[in-house]
Design an enzyme around this catalytic site. Structure first.
Site, PDB file in Angstrom:
ATOM      1  N   LYS A  72       0.939  -1.333   0.069  1.00  0.00           N
ATOM      2  CA  LYS A  72      -0.029   0.120  -0.004  1.00  0.00           C
ATOM      3  C   LYS A  72       0.836   1.365   0.039  1.00  0.00           C
ATOM      4  CE  LYS A  72      -4.324  -1.738   2.184  1.00  0.00           C
ATOM      5  NZ  LYS A  72      -5.326  -1.378   3.024  1.00  0.00           N
ATOM      6  N   ALA A 136      -3.722   1.586   9.468  1.00  0.00           N
ATOM      7  CA  ALA A 136      -5.355   1.469   9.511  1.00  0.00           C
ATOM      8  C   ALA A 136      -5.661   2.739  10.537  1.00  0.00           C
ATOM      9  CB  ALA A 136      -5.839   0.435  10.162  1.00  0.00           C
ATOM     10  N   LEU A 228     -12.194  -2.849  13.478  1.00  0.00           N
ATOM     11  CA  LEU A 228     -11.779  -2.724  12.070  1.00  0.00           C
ATOM     12  C   LEU A 228     -11.800  -4.187  11.697  1.00  0.00           C
ATOM     13  CD1 LEU A 228      -9.340   0.017  11.226  1.00  0.00           C
ATOM     14  CD2 LEU A 228     -12.015   0.162  11.760  1.00  0.00           C
TER      15      LEU A 228
HETATM   16  P1  NDP Z   1      -0.339  -2.482  11.373  1.00  0.00           P
HETATM   17  O1  NDP Z   1       0.641  -3.805  11.564  1.00  0.00           O
HETATM   18  O2  NDP Z   1      -0.004  -1.359  10.623  1.00  0.00           O
HETATM   19  O3  NDP Z   1      -0.588  -2.266  12.966  1.00  0.00           O
HETATM   20  C1  NDP Z   1      -1.052  -3.057  13.886  1.00  0.00           C
HETATM   21  C2  NDP Z   1      -1.360  -2.417  15.220  1.00  0.00           C
HETATM   22  O4  NDP Z   1      -1.624  -3.237  16.233  1.00  0.00           O
HETATM   23  C3  NDP Z   1      -0.193  -1.471  15.794  1.00  0.00           C
HETATM   24  O5  NDP Z   1      -0.772  -0.004  16.610  1.00  0.00           O
HETATM   25  C4  NDP Z   1       0.483  -2.601  17.026  1.00  0.00           C
HETATM   26  O6  NDP Z   1       1.117  -1.788  18.092  1.00  0.00           O
HETATM   27  C5  NDP Z   1      -0.858  -3.271  17.281  1.00  0.00           C
HETATM   28  N1  NDP Z   1      -0.513  -4.509  17.954  1.00  0.00           N
HETATM   29  C6  NDP Z   1      -0.281  -5.580  17.266  1.00  0.00           C
HETATM   30  N2  NDP Z   1      -0.113  -6.844  18.074  1.00  0.00           N
HETATM   31  C7  NDP Z   1      -0.309  -6.083  19.408  1.00  0.00           C
HETATM   32  C8  NDP Z   1      -0.469  -6.787  20.592  1.00  0.00           C
HETATM   33  N3  NDP Z   1      -0.040  -7.887  20.839  1.00  0.00           N
HETATM   34  N4  NDP Z   1      -0.488  -5.932  21.804  1.00  0.00           N
HETATM   35  C9  NDP Z   1      -0.720  -4.674  21.648  1.00  0.00           C
HETATM   36  N5  NDP Z   1      -0.912  -4.012  20.344  1.00  0.00           N
HETATM   37  C10 NDP Z   1      -0.579  -4.691  19.340  1.00  0.00           C
HETATM   38  O7  NDP Z   1      -1.789  -3.029  10.835  1.00  0.00           O
HETATM   39  P2  NDP Z   1      -2.832  -2.278  10.188  1.00  0.00           P
HETATM   40  O8  NDP Z   1      -2.975  -0.950  10.964  1.00  0.00           O
HETATM   41  O9  NDP Z   1      -2.598  -2.357   8.703  1.00  0.00           O
HETATM   42  O10 NDP Z   1      -4.205  -3.105  10.545  1.00  0.00           O
HETATM   43  C11 NDP Z   1      -4.854  -2.916  11.901  1.00  0.00           C
HETATM   44  C12 NDP Z   1      -6.167  -3.882  11.951  1.00  0.00           C
HETATM   45  O11 NDP Z   1      -7.103  -3.359  11.188  1.00  0.00           O
HETATM   46  C13 NDP Z   1      -5.727  -5.386  11.270  1.00  0.00           C
HETATM   47  O12 NDP Z   1      -6.515  -6.284  12.255  1.00  0.00           O
HETATM   48  C14 NDP Z   1      -6.446  -5.365   9.944  1.00  0.00           C
HETATM   49  O13 NDP Z   1      -7.221  -6.536   9.807  1.00  0.00           O
HETATM   50  C15 NDP Z   1      -7.590  -4.321  10.253  1.00  0.00           C
HETATM   51  N6  NDP Z   1      -7.718  -3.549   8.944  1.00  0.00           N
HETATM   52  C16 NDP Z   1      -9.293  -3.962   8.499  1.00  0.00           C
HETATM   53  C17 NDP Z   1      -9.587  -3.360   7.375  1.00  0.00           C
HETATM   54  C18 NDP Z   1     -10.967  -3.505   6.813  1.00  0.00           C
HETATM   55  O14 NDP Z   1     -11.239  -3.104   5.714  1.00  0.00           O
HETATM   56  N7  NDP Z   1     -11.919  -3.898   7.641  1.00  0.00           N
HETATM   57  C19 NDP Z   1      -8.670  -2.380   6.571  1.00  0.00           C
HETATM   58  C20 NDP Z   1      -7.278  -2.212   6.982  1.00  0.00           C
HETATM   59  C21 NDP Z   1      -7.034  -2.847   8.183  1.00  0.00           C
HETATM   60  P3  NDP Z   1       2.535  -1.519  17.875  1.00  0.00           P
HETATM   61  O15 NDP Z   1       2.843  -0.105  17.274  1.00  0.00           O
HETATM   62  O16 NDP Z   1       2.911  -1.256  19.510  1.00  0.00           O
HETATM   63  O17 NDP Z   1       3.439  -2.606  17.417  1.00  0.00           O
END
Ligand code: NDP
Length: 291
Positions: A72, A136, A228
């Protein structure tokens, strides 16, 4: 199966992985219901092949593409033009064919907005709590700023990342509206009812019992919870919000409307709410969700 002939137009999805995507369900249903001679196909594209994929698609006269993880951001380098909103969000998920190349758009954020509007979930004047600071969450933060939220708190496991996203979005918006916080500091949030948007990957299948904040006191202050995630259909986060009488929405409609908006851009049409509902039913069937 529709007849494929010399006039069939092609759209598709590029990403890795792509095998579980629901996008073909959305676009092929739309094409069929409109009687449009168009097919939509997923393409697995490796990181190192993204430039070739864009050039190849253009050379093959493809009408448009969707773009998913992990391309993306990197795809922007290979486009003729990038729409202002997509630039501000920092991510392109839709390519629209122009005369000399593709123009990149972001339909994820407008898709979420349309989904929330369809559920009568307002942002204007709200106290919004965003959980997460990934790609996201960044788009959600910008959406909340643009749509007139009164205050937005961005809570993340990594405070550094929350600070960086808040600073970027505040700069783009031209107003300091996003406040970064460490997620464990949620008790310091204003003592008012809020709209909470769950934008982390915590709780995603198969880890369905995980939730980013487990303290029930947090959920007493959430009047509406948007997750989401759509797999599972009702996340632990949503169950907790519902447990304290809050309204909830999952991410399936966001996925639906990002697709519909992409289709509208490719074909210069407007898709009705009735057709959107038909596709939603089809997506639920695909995911084996009742009701
Ligand atoms: P990213 O990988 O960019 O971000 C992941 C986020 O989750 C970060 O803030 C990360 O925190 C946090 N995170 C992950 N694991 C943990 C954990 N064990 N404990 C605490 N925080 C955690 O993902 P995206 O932003 O692309 O996507 C996020 C969600 O949104 C996903 O589940 C995705 O499926 C969903 N989504 C849904 C869409 C839809 O059309 N419905 C479209 C796009 C996304 P840290 O920064 O500290 O690592």
């Amino acid at each position: 199966m529709r007849e494929i002939n010399g006039k069939t137009q092609i759209c598709g999805l590029i990403g890795k992985p792509v095998e579980h995507t629901l996008s073909p369900v959305i676009h092929n249903y739309l094409a069929k219901s409109e009687g449009r001679n168009l097919v939509y196909v997923p393409f697995l594209v490796e990181d190192v092949k993204i430039k070739e994929a864009v050039e190849g698609a253009f050379a093959l006269n493809m009408l448009g593409l969707n773009v998913t993880v992990p391309h993306k951001s990197s795809i922007m380098l290979h486009l003729k033009e990038v729409d202002k909103l997509a630039k501000d969000i920092g991510a392109v998920n839709t390519l629209v064919r122009m005369e000399e190349g593709y123009k990149g758009y972001n339909t994820d954020m407008p898709g979420l907005l349309r989904a929330m509007q369809s559920e009568n979930i307002a942002i204007k004047g709200e106290l919004v709590v965003i959980l997460g600071a990934g790609g996201a969450a960044r788009a959600v933060a910008l959406m909340c700023a643009r749509e007139g939220a009164e205050a937005v708190y961005l809570l993340n496991r990594s405070l550094e990342k929350a600070k960086a996203v808040a600073a970027e979005v505040n700069y783009i918006h031209g107003q300091s509206i996003i406040t970064p916080m460490k997620v464990t500091d949620y008790k310091k949030l204003p003592q008012r009812k809020c709209l909470a948007i769950q934008a982390t990957s915590v709780g995603l299948h198969p880890n369905v019992d995980d939730v980013i904040i487990s303290d029930e006191d947090f959920y007493k202050k959430v009047h509406t919870g948007v997750d989401l995630i759509y797999n599972p259909y009702t996340t632990k986060f949503m169950k907790l919000v519902q447990g304290f009488g809050g309204q909830t929405m999952n991410g399936l409609k966001m996925l639906l409307y990002q697709g519909i908006i992409a289709y509208e851009l490719w074909n210069k049409v407007t898709i009705s709410e009735a057709v959107a509902q038909e596709i939603l039913m089809k997506m639920k069937k695909e995911l084996k969700i009742d009701g």
